[in-house]
Enzyme design. Structure first.
Site, PDB file in Angstrom:
ATOM      1  N   GLU A  69     -20.286 -42.961   9.943  1.00  0.00           N
ATOM      2  CA  GLU A  69     -20.487 -44.351  10.374  1.00  0.00           C
ATOM      3  C   GLU A  69     -19.966 -45.362   9.367  1.00  0.00           C
ATOM      4  O   GLU A  69     -19.374 -46.380   9.742  1.00  0.00           O
ATOM      5  CB  GLU A  69     -21.977 -44.599  10.661  1.00  0.00           C
ATOM      6  N   HIS A 138     -34.818 -41.656  17.196  1.00  0.00           N
ATOM      7  CA  HIS A 138     -33.862 -41.943  18.271  1.00  0.00           C
ATOM      8  C   HIS A 138     -34.466 -42.871  19.325  1.00  0.00           C
ATOM      9  O   HIS A 138     -33.988 -42.911  20.453  1.00  0.00           O
ATOM     10  CB  HIS A 138     -33.421 -40.646  18.963  1.00  0.00           C
TER      11      HIS A 138
END
Lengths: 341, 77
Positions: A69, A138
């Site tokens: 990322e 998540h």
């Protein structure tokens, strides 16, 4: 047969298709727009945020990245400062931890630190929210964390606005974080949500970032919220209608800019406020919304405002515990009844 | 009158059944050619079903219903 002027005016899409339609239209119109992220190519985005884009625009404009990322968000920032208009996807907002320096020290500050000479016209898309047992890492919204850091706009969206806010985000010369809740995308494999499918205007459609929408008009109490919680609030408002309670639902559409005028205008009418936020309770959006009223005129309140948010705990995996932690219809209804007592 | 069929998604098994996962139109609505009518699923694969022509759509399968591929799920007049 009756012929209407525009027989497709009722054309419906789910939120993910509306989002993709906006991205595709901007990619068609502007060769500088491209999309990159994990599983955004052949897979089409794990929450269908990019379905079909690879087939249509090819691998030079729809880039599958490795799990890196910091690297690929940095790539997008560099491309943006050089005049391209990247859309970069952080698969889950929960993963911001591994790349936050790129986001808040670079993406958000380059314009300021260059004395306004360098623009960063990019969109960071990211999936947020829980309700489907994906565990504590998540399931978070975290928009309060993003919104707390200056220099960025945040635009969570309901289905009807997904297209218009995406178009506005891509055309914005400043970085926009576009947070799409998995529960509003209308995915066939998630829990059915009828509000995730709605009429979407064809052709160019722009929704200005920073203007809240009155999702439902009412006179007794104001529910201010955003994203999937708008759907829950509307469910509650419709249910309470039969009990003679008239609830107004304000869909903020974005946290930064925050439409404080819309919040105050509604509370001035109803005198009662419930804030629903699928993010942690403390130091977040719910407190900011309440402060938007008290900073201007605390006397607008006929009763203390009530906040319905995720308690300051990790979001549980077990469905009953997760549902207890999330601001779902039961807790919203309880809060509305409490503020009217 | 034009029939709209559940698309054939499995060549291996002609009798394979799938699910009409989402209707994007209501019964009796006016639709345009190519407008999105439905999404169907078979073996975890999603496929969109566009309108083959314009007209009034009549649905003949419930959302969530299991349907054999090739079966008629709607009619357009």
């Amino acid at each position: 047969m009756t012929v209407t002027d525009n027989p497709t005016s009722t054309r419906r899409l789910n939120t993910s298709k509306a989002m993709v339609e906006a991205i595709a239209a901007e990619m068609d119109a502007n060769p500088e727009v491209f999309y990159l992220g994990e599983d955004v190519g052949a897979y089409g985005g794990i929450f269908s945020s990019t379905t079909g884009l690879l087939d249509r625009f090819g691998p030079e404009r729809v880039l599958d990245t490795p799990i890196s990322e910091t690297g690929f968000i940095g790539l997008a920032i560099g491309a943006a400062t050089e005049g391209m208009r990247p859309i970069v996807e952080l698969m889950f907002a929960d993963f911001m931890g591994v790349c936050l320096d790129q986001i808040y020290n670079h993406m958000a500050k380059i314009h300021f630190e260059s004395g306004g000479n360098v623009k960063v016209p990019m969109v960071l898309t990211t999936a947020v929210g829980g309700g489907y047992s994906d565990g504590a890492q998540h399931s978070q919204c975290l928009w309060g964390t993003f919104a707390h850091l200056p220099g960025m706009k945040v635009a969570p969206s309901t289905p009807a606005d997904a297209k218009g806010l995406m178009t506005a985000a891509i055309r914005d010369d400043s970085p926009v974080i576009y947070m799409f809740h998995k529960g509003v995308m209308g995915l066939p494999w998630m829990a059915k949500n009828p509000r995730s499918i709605d009429v979407v205007p064809e052709g160019e459609h722009i929704v200005e970032i920073g203007k809240a929408a009155v999702a439902r008009e009412g006179t007794d109490v104001t529910i201010v919220t955003v994203s999937l919680s708008v759907h829950h609030a509307l469910d509650v408002a419709e249910k309470l209608d039969s009990d003679g309670i008239s609830a107004e639902v304000i869909d903020l559409r974005s946290l930064v800019p925050l439409d404080r005028d819309a919040i105050c205008a509604s509370v001035a009418k109803t005198g009662r406020l419930v804030v629903v936020d699928e993010d942690y309770l403390s130091y977040g959006m719910s407190g900011e919304v309440v402060a938007s009223v008290t900073d201007r005129d605390p006397s607008l309140f006929k009763a203390p405002p009530v906040r319905v948010a995720v308690p300051d705990i990790p979001i549980p995996y077990a469905r009953p515990l997760e549902y207890a932690a999330l601001p779902r219809q039961d807790r919203v209804e309880e809060a509305v009844r409490a503020v009217l007592r | 009158m034009t029939d709209v069929q559940f698309p054939v998604m499995s060549q291996k098994d002609p009798t394979a059944a799938g699910v009409v996962s989402t209707w994007y139109v209501a019964d009796g609505e006016q639709v345009a050619a190519d407008q999105l009518l439905a999404e169907v699923q078979l073996d975890k694969v999603d496929v969109e079903v566009p309108a083959p022509c314009g007209g009034t759509v009549h649905l003949s399968a419930e959302e969530g219903a299991e349907v054999v591929q090739g079966a008629v799920i709607a009619r357009i007049d």
